[in-house]
Design an enzyme around this catalytic site. Structure first.
Site, mmCIF file in Angstrom:
data_model
loop_
_atom_site.group_PDB
_atom_site.id
_atom_site.type_symbol
_atom_site.label_atom_id
_atom_site.label_comp_id
_atom_site.label_asym_id
_atom_site.label_seq_id
_atom_site.Cartn_x
_atom_site.Cartn_y
_atom_site.Cartn_z
ATOM 1 N N ASP A 115 0.833 -1.209 0.000
ATOM 2 C CA ASP A 115 0.000 0.000 0.000
ATOM 3 C C ASP A 115 0.866 1.256 0.000
ATOM 4 O O ASP A 115 2.023 1.237 0.439
ATOM 5 C CB ASP A 115 -0.877 0.035 1.266
ATOM 6 C CG ASP A 115 -1.926 -1.069 1.258
ATOM 7 O OD1 ASP A 115 -2.210 -1.611 0.180
ATOM 8 O OD2 ASP A 115 -2.436 -1.375 2.351
HETATM 9 N N1 URA Z 1 -1.654 -5.993 3.638
HETATM 10 C C1 URA Z 1 -2.078 -4.721 3.617
HETATM 11 O O1 URA Z 1 -3.071 -4.373 4.249
HETATM 12 N N2 URA Z 1 -1.378 -3.843 2.912
HETATM 13 C C2 URA Z 1 -0.241 -4.152 2.226
HETATM 14 O O2 URA Z 1 0.365 -3.287 1.615
HETATM 15 C C3 URA Z 1 0.185 -5.497 2.255
HETATM 16 C C4 URA Z 1 -0.548 -6.402 2.973
#
Ligand code: URA
Length: 247
Positions: A115
């Protein structure tokens, strides 16, 4: 196929498009010329019909939509900073590819996403089959994340969360339980979680499902590959042959 010495990553050379294609594809120059004239070749997204067009070996060349390259494939680990998007292009944010020097960018993409606000280990490559092996759900490649929670968990709540995650949890809007995940509690707000899936915002949604909120998410490990502790945010390094072979 012609015997071609692949260029080391980062080493760029410029040559005529027909020569480049012949070297990179193993076809003869006589064979590649009609292909170029017919419009089967793109350089950095532009269809090129000029046989003498000067192409640099760090550009992305497609022959009938398939990448052809004289470079040795690129395999990198990178410590993603927060605020950088896990994509090759973005109108708004800096991308992981923007963190690389020009000579390493052509065809390189992240093997799995993090993310925008998440940090840590990202693998980058121009080898599509390898990135598929890293990300394919069938391979159940484990990822370890360090998580900081908004609300401290009591000992009993940690135990309950550990059990729920181990058994699988129903994420909002989904119909299938998550696969078993391991929770390691370092403190009431600092945990590590190992997951083998890559559902959308999976870790954040797993903690949301138990009524908490992830305020920091850092990926430290993919498979057996651990992020180098001395890689500062934004820094990267090539993977060794043994690391590449793990996937
Ligand atoms: N889980 C999440 O919530 N975000 C990520 O970037 C990776 C795994």
């Amino acid at each position: 196929m012609a015997k071609v010495n692949k260029l080391a990553p980062g080493v760029a050379e410029t040559m005529r498009l027909d020569r480049f294609l012949a070297l990179a594809s193993g076809l003869s120059r006589a064979q590649v010329r009609p292909l170029i004239k017919r419009g089967a070749v793109q350089v950095d997204g532009q269809r090129i019909r000029d046989l003498a067009f000067k192409v640099s070996t760090d550009q992305l060349v497609l022959l009938s939509d398939n990448p052809v390259s004289l470079r040795a494939p690129v395999y990198l680990m990178l410590n993603k900073p927060a605020g950088v998007v896990s994509a090759t292009e973005d109108a708004e944010h800096q991308t992981l590819i923007d963190l690389l020097p020009d000579a390493l960018r052509a065809g390189v993409h992240p093997a799995g996403r993090l993310d925008l606000d998440a940090t840590g280990l990202v693998l980058l490559t121009d080898d599509g089959q390898w990135s598929h092996r890293v990300t394919s759900p069938k391979r159940l490649c484990s990822k370890r994340y360090r998580v900081e929670l908004a609300d401290p968990l009591s000992v009993a709540a940690c135990e309950a969360a550990r059990e729920q995650f181990a058994q699988g949890i129903m994420l909002r809007g989904e119909t299938k339980l998550t696969l078993p995940a391991e929770l390691i509690v370092d403190s009431p707000t600092q945990m590590q979680i190992l997951v083998t899936e890559g559902r959308y915002h999976q870790v954040k949604r797993m903690f949301a499902a138990i009524g908490n909120k992830v305020v920091r998410l850092h990926r430290e490990q993919i498979g057996a590959l651990v992020l180098d502790a001395d890689l500062e945010p934004g820094q990267f390094r090539p993977l060794s042959a043994a690391e590449i072979a793990q996937f």
